[in-house]
Design a protein around this motif. Structure first.
Motif, PDB file in Angstrom:
ATOM      1  N   SER A 120      -7.454 -17.703   1.646  1.00  0.00           N
ATOM      2  CA  SER A 120      -8.474 -18.968   1.777  1.00  0.00           C
ATOM      3  C   SER A 120      -9.725 -18.216   1.004  1.00  0.00           C
ATOM      4  N   PRO A 121     -10.648 -18.956   0.357  1.00  0.00           N
ATOM      5  CA  PRO A 121     -11.813 -18.671   0.115  1.00  0.00           C
ATOM      6  C   PRO A 121     -12.881 -18.466   1.142  1.00  0.00           C
ATOM      7  N   SER A 122     -12.677 -18.924   2.187  1.00  0.00           N
ATOM      8  CA  SER A 122     -13.413 -18.742   3.639  1.00  0.00           C
ATOM      9  C   SER A 122     -12.994 -17.312   3.788  1.00  0.00           C
ATOM     10  N   GLN A 123     -11.956 -16.547   3.797  1.00  0.00           N
ATOM     11  CA  GLN A 123     -11.371 -15.568   4.038  1.00  0.00           C
ATOM     12  C   GLN A 123     -12.230 -14.075   3.125  1.00  0.00           C
ATOM     13  N   LEU A 124     -12.528 -14.661   1.913  1.00  0.00           N
ATOM     14  CA  LEU A 124     -12.934 -13.682   0.859  1.00  0.00           C
ATOM     15  C   LEU A 124     -14.318 -13.358   0.740  1.00  0.00           C
ATOM     16  N   ALA A 125     -14.598 -12.140   0.625  1.00  0.00           N
ATOM     17  CA  ALA A 125     -16.013 -11.693   0.157  1.00  0.00           C
ATOM     18  C   ALA A 125     -15.831 -11.279  -1.470  1.00  0.00           C
ATOM     19  N   GLY A 126     -16.374 -11.736  -2.106  1.00  0.00           N
ATOM     20  CA  GLY A 126     -16.503 -11.329  -3.825  1.00  0.00           C
ATOM     21  C   GLY A 126     -15.561 -12.417  -4.235  1.00  0.00           C
ATOM     22  N   ASP A 175      -8.869  10.414  -9.315  1.00  0.00           N
ATOM     23  CA  ASP A 175      -9.873   9.813  -8.994  1.00  0.00           C
ATOM     24  C   ASP A 175      -9.836   9.226  -7.757  1.00  0.00           C
ATOM     25  N   PRO A 176     -10.642   9.394  -6.840  1.00  0.00           N
ATOM     26  CA  PRO A 176     -10.544   9.018  -5.311  1.00  0.00           C
ATOM     27  C   PRO A 176     -10.225   7.442  -5.120  1.00  0.00           C
ATOM     28  N   VAL A 177     -10.736   6.712  -5.816  1.00  0.00           N
ATOM     29  CA  VAL A 177     -10.688   5.024  -5.665  1.00  0.00           C
ATOM     30  C   VAL A 177      -9.097   4.772  -5.965  1.00  0.00           C
ATOM     31  N   THR A 178      -8.800   5.213  -7.203  1.00  0.00           N
ATOM     32  CA  THR A 178      -7.495   4.608  -7.757  1.00  0.00           C
ATOM     33  C   THR A 178      -6.431   5.503  -7.065  1.00  0.00           C
ATOM     34  N   PHE A 179      -6.431   6.694  -6.534  1.00  0.00           N
ATOM     35  CA  PHE A 179      -5.800   7.379  -5.660  1.00  0.00           C
ATOM     36  C   PHE A 179      -5.373   6.447  -4.280  1.00  0.00           C
ATOM     37  N   ARG A 180      -6.506   6.023  -3.766  1.00  0.00           N
ATOM     38  CA  ARG A 180      -6.350   5.250  -2.435  1.00  0.00           C
ATOM     39  C   ARG A 180      -5.701   3.745  -2.916  1.00  0.00           C
ATOM     40  N   MET A 181      -6.123   3.211  -4.073  1.00  0.00           N
ATOM     41  CA  MET A 181      -5.509   1.895  -4.544  1.00  0.00           C
ATOM     42  C   MET A 181      -3.822   2.184  -4.645  1.00  0.00           C
ATOM     43  N   ALA A 182      -3.486   3.312  -5.063  1.00  0.00           N
ATOM     44  CA  ALA A 182      -2.110   3.393  -5.552  1.00  0.00           C
ATOM     45  C   ALA A 182      -1.255   3.590  -4.177  1.00  0.00           C
ATOM     46  N   LEU A 183      -1.799   4.260  -3.380  1.00  0.00           N
ATOM     47  CA  LEU A 183      -1.110   4.498  -1.919  1.00  0.00           C
ATOM     48  C   LEU A 183      -1.002   3.241  -1.187  1.00  0.00           C
ATOM     49  N   VAL A 224      -1.057  -5.540  -2.648  1.00  0.00           N
ATOM     50  CA  VAL A 224      -2.330  -6.346  -3.120  1.00  0.00           C
ATOM     51  C   VAL A 224      -3.270  -6.651  -2.154  1.00  0.00           C
ATOM     52  N   THR A 225      -2.681  -7.193  -0.889  1.00  0.00           N
ATOM     53  CA  THR A 225      -3.747  -7.463   0.208  1.00  0.00           C
ATOM     54  C   THR A 225      -3.911  -6.347   0.834  1.00  0.00           C
ATOM     55  N   ASN A 226      -3.383  -5.234   0.742  1.00  0.00           N
ATOM     56  CA  ASN A 226      -3.887  -4.106   1.216  1.00  0.00           C
ATOM     57  C   ASN A 226      -5.192  -3.580   0.491  1.00  0.00           C
ATOM     58  N   ILE A 227      -4.883  -3.626  -0.697  1.00  0.00           N
ATOM     59  CA  ILE A 227      -6.264  -3.085  -1.612  1.00  0.00           C
ATOM     60  C   ILE A 227      -7.396  -4.089  -1.455  1.00  0.00           C
ATOM     61  N   LEU A 228      -7.234  -5.567  -1.073  1.00  0.00           N
ATOM     62  CA  LEU A 228      -8.166  -6.329  -0.964  1.00  0.00           C
ATOM     63  C   LEU A 228      -8.947  -6.272   0.319  1.00  0.00           C
ATOM     64  N   SER A 229      -8.217  -5.548   1.193  1.00  0.00           N
ATOM     65  CA  SER A 229      -8.713  -5.156   2.581  1.00  0.00           C
ATOM     66  C   SER A 229      -9.457  -3.919   2.328  1.00  0.00           C
ATOM     67  N   PHE A 230      -8.861  -2.989   1.708  1.00  0.00           N
ATOM     68  CA  PHE A 230      -9.606  -1.594   1.508  1.00  0.00           C
ATOM     69  C   PHE A 230     -10.971  -1.861   0.710  1.00  0.00           C
ATOM     70  N   LEU A 231     -10.902  -2.880  -0.267  1.00  0.00           N
ATOM     71  CA  LEU A 231     -12.318  -3.216  -0.962  1.00  0.00           C
ATOM     72  C   LEU A 231     -13.101  -4.048  -0.183  1.00  0.00           C
ATOM     73  N   MET A 283     -12.723  -7.150   0.731  1.00  0.00           N
ATOM     74  CA  MET A 283     -13.039  -8.400   0.262  1.00  0.00           C
ATOM     75  C   MET A 283     -12.001  -9.391   1.106  1.00  0.00           C
ATOM     76  N   ALA A 284     -11.274  -8.942   2.186  1.00  0.00           N
ATOM     77  CA  ALA A 284     -10.304  -9.650   2.805  1.00  0.00           C
ATOM     78  C   ALA A 284      -9.969  -9.152   4.016  1.00  0.00           C
ATOM     79  N   PRO A 285      -9.552  -9.982   4.917  1.00  0.00           N
ATOM     80  CA  PRO A 285      -9.256  -9.261   6.398  1.00  0.00           C
ATOM     81  C   PRO A 285      -7.897  -8.344   6.118  1.00  0.00           C
ATOM     82  N   ALA A 286      -7.757  -7.706   7.236  1.00  0.00           N
ATOM     83  CA  ALA A 286      -6.665  -6.701   7.149  1.00  0.00           C
ATOM     84  C   ALA A 286      -5.470  -6.848   7.593  1.00  0.00           C
ATOM     85  N   SER A 287      -5.269  -8.279   8.064  1.00  0.00           N
ATOM     86  CA  SER A 287      -4.083  -8.627   8.621  1.00  0.00           C
ATOM     87  C   SER A 287      -3.325  -9.902   7.811  1.00  0.00           C
ATOM     88  N   LEU A 288      -3.436  -9.810   6.713  1.00  0.00           N
ATOM     89  CA  LEU A 288      -2.749 -10.924   6.012  1.00  0.00           C
ATOM     90  C   LEU A 288      -1.045 -10.644   6.129  1.00  0.00           C
TER      91      LEU A 288
END
Length: 435
Positions: free
Chosen positions: A179-185, A264-272, A323-330, A332-337
């Motif tokens: 939901s847009p209400s859950q999203l930051a950014g 790259d520490p950011v893309t390393f984390r996104m990949a995992l 993808v939802t994990n990455i949204l949480s890492f950034l 942008m979204a809650p961690a419990s999707l």
């Protein structure tokens, strides 16, 4: 009043089929046998708009339906016809009906102004990047969710190769469940980048060029180069982060794996966070969307989700979770999707990878399975001629894991056999994986 389905189900009528006016007509074995199935309504709507006489008709019909032994159904059939006539006169607002299918009017634009879009809303556009032979826009579908609070811009792309489709259901689900209400950014998604290739069920663009090899394109080049140029400048330049969704190419299959610059520490984390089976360290070949984004300071990874020209549901589900994990890492979204599934294991981290190619043509047999470990010198493939005689044999040049493989037995000189991932103690500064 209301529904009589329960009573019918326990009586002599045992099945329900679609009846006139969208109601449910009961019929079946019961006392009537298989030879005659009277048009009995099993579910009747009794809205307040019905008059007293109409209600009496409905009650008479229900009573006769329960009392009849279905030996003489003439009275029941006559009552059923009267009820059908009655239902046709009921105002439309009382009739049960399926949701209507509405084709939304999606504007075609040549530019996107994110700041002009409403906060807390989802907007759809068709972004024109070229025109075809009859002057119609070649426009990519763009879905934009502008969150209720400020944050980064994440772009998720799919089908830059027109027959690599698994990103499409992932994006659709993402926009249904977030939901847009859950999203930051701002979350931007392009379900199909290569609209020309998609329409032809092919990997390449309309001129036969792989647009994931010509980034950032040219403003005055070929049709594919101009398309790539406008894609980069009108859309991708707005991103802080990019997830580019792919599948294997025609005739090949892939594990669920990620290509990323693991230094790259950011893309390393996104990949995992994608929870893939395998991660391949790759600094990005020249001309790729991911490589060009990284060159511009936009953090980007590529996710390979299964096989081409089909929906690989198990891999799509896991990639969605990533993808939802990455949204949480950034943030942008809650961690419990979505919960982490129990079968997730630590991915194999490959410091490099490469393809093994054929030297001869013929009938190709590739022996290892996806995710298998092979040893140096182990036979991985053989080619036979059309008479069944061995033409060539291929062995693993070193120890590694099977990232992808060919499943097309028809091969010629220079075709791909097997994508081999190599595990070392560190990640080199430059690594290309043959993509």
């Amino acid at each position: 009043a209301g529904s009589t389905a329960g009573a019918v189900g326990s009586g002599s009528v045992s099945a329900a089929t679609a009846g006139p006016m969208g109601g449910v007509a009961a019929g079946g074995a019961g006392a009537a046998g298989a030879g005659h199935r009277p048009p009995v309504l099993a579910s009747i709507v009794r809205p307040p708009a019905l008059g007293e006489d109409s209600l009496k008709l409905v009650d008479a019909f229900v009573s006769e339906m329960h009392e009849s032994a279905f030996e003489d159904t003439s009275k029941l059939d006559a009552l059923a016809q009267q009820v059908e006539d009655l239902l046709r006169r009921i105002p439309a607002r009382w009739r049960p009906r399926k949701p209507s299918l509405i084709e939304p009017v999606v504007p075609v634009v040549t530019r996107l102004d994110l700041l002009s879009l409403p906060v807390g809303k989802v907007s759809f556009f068709r972004l024109s990047l070229a025109t075809n032979h009859v002057g119609s826009p070649m426009a990519v579908p763009v879905m934009i969710m502008r969150g209720a609070s400020a944050g980064p811009v994440l772009i998720v792309t799919s089908a830059i190769h027109g027959n690599e489709l698994n990103g499409i259901p992932l994006i659709h689900r993402l926009f249904r469940e977030l939901s847009p209400s859950q999203l930051a950014g701002t979350l931007i998604a392009v379900p199909v980048v290569n609209v020309a290739g998609y329409a032809r069920c092919q990997r390449a663009f309309s001129d036969g060029v792989d647009i994931n090899r010509i980034m950032p394109g040219k403003s005055n080049g070929t049709s594919s180069q101009q398309f790539a140029y406008k894609l980069m400048n009108r859309l991708m330049a707005k991103a802080d982060y990019v997830i580019d969704l792919h599948t294997a190419s025609f005739g090949r299959v892939n594990s669920l794996y990620v290509r990323a610059d693991m230094n790259d520490p950011v893309t390393f984390r996104m990949a995992l966070l994608q929870y893939p089976q395998i991660v391949v360290h790759s600094t990005g070949p020249d001309g790729s969307l991911r490589g060009e984004c990284m060159n511009k300071g936009i953090k980007a990874i590529t996710v390979e989700i299964g096989d081409p020209q089909r929906f690989h549901e198990r891999f799509v589900k896991k990639a969605f979770m990533g993808v939802t994990n990455i949204l949480s890492f950034l943030k942008m979204a809650p961690a419990s999707l979505e919960m982490v599934p129990a079968d997730v294991q630590e991915p194999v981290l490959c410091s490099s990878s490469y393809w093994i190619f054929t030297k001869e043509g013929g009938v190709l047999y590739v022996y290892p399975h996806l995710g298998d470990w092979v040893r140096e010198g182990e036979i991985v493939a053989e080619i036979f001629d059309l008479f069944g005689q061995l033409v060539d044999r291929y062995v693993a040049p070193e120890d590694g894991i099977v990232v992808g493989k060919s499943v097309n037995p028809v091969c010629q000189t220079g075709d791909r056999i097997l994508h081999l991932g190599i595990v070392k103690a560190s990640f080199p500064a430059v690594a290309h994986d043959g993509h």
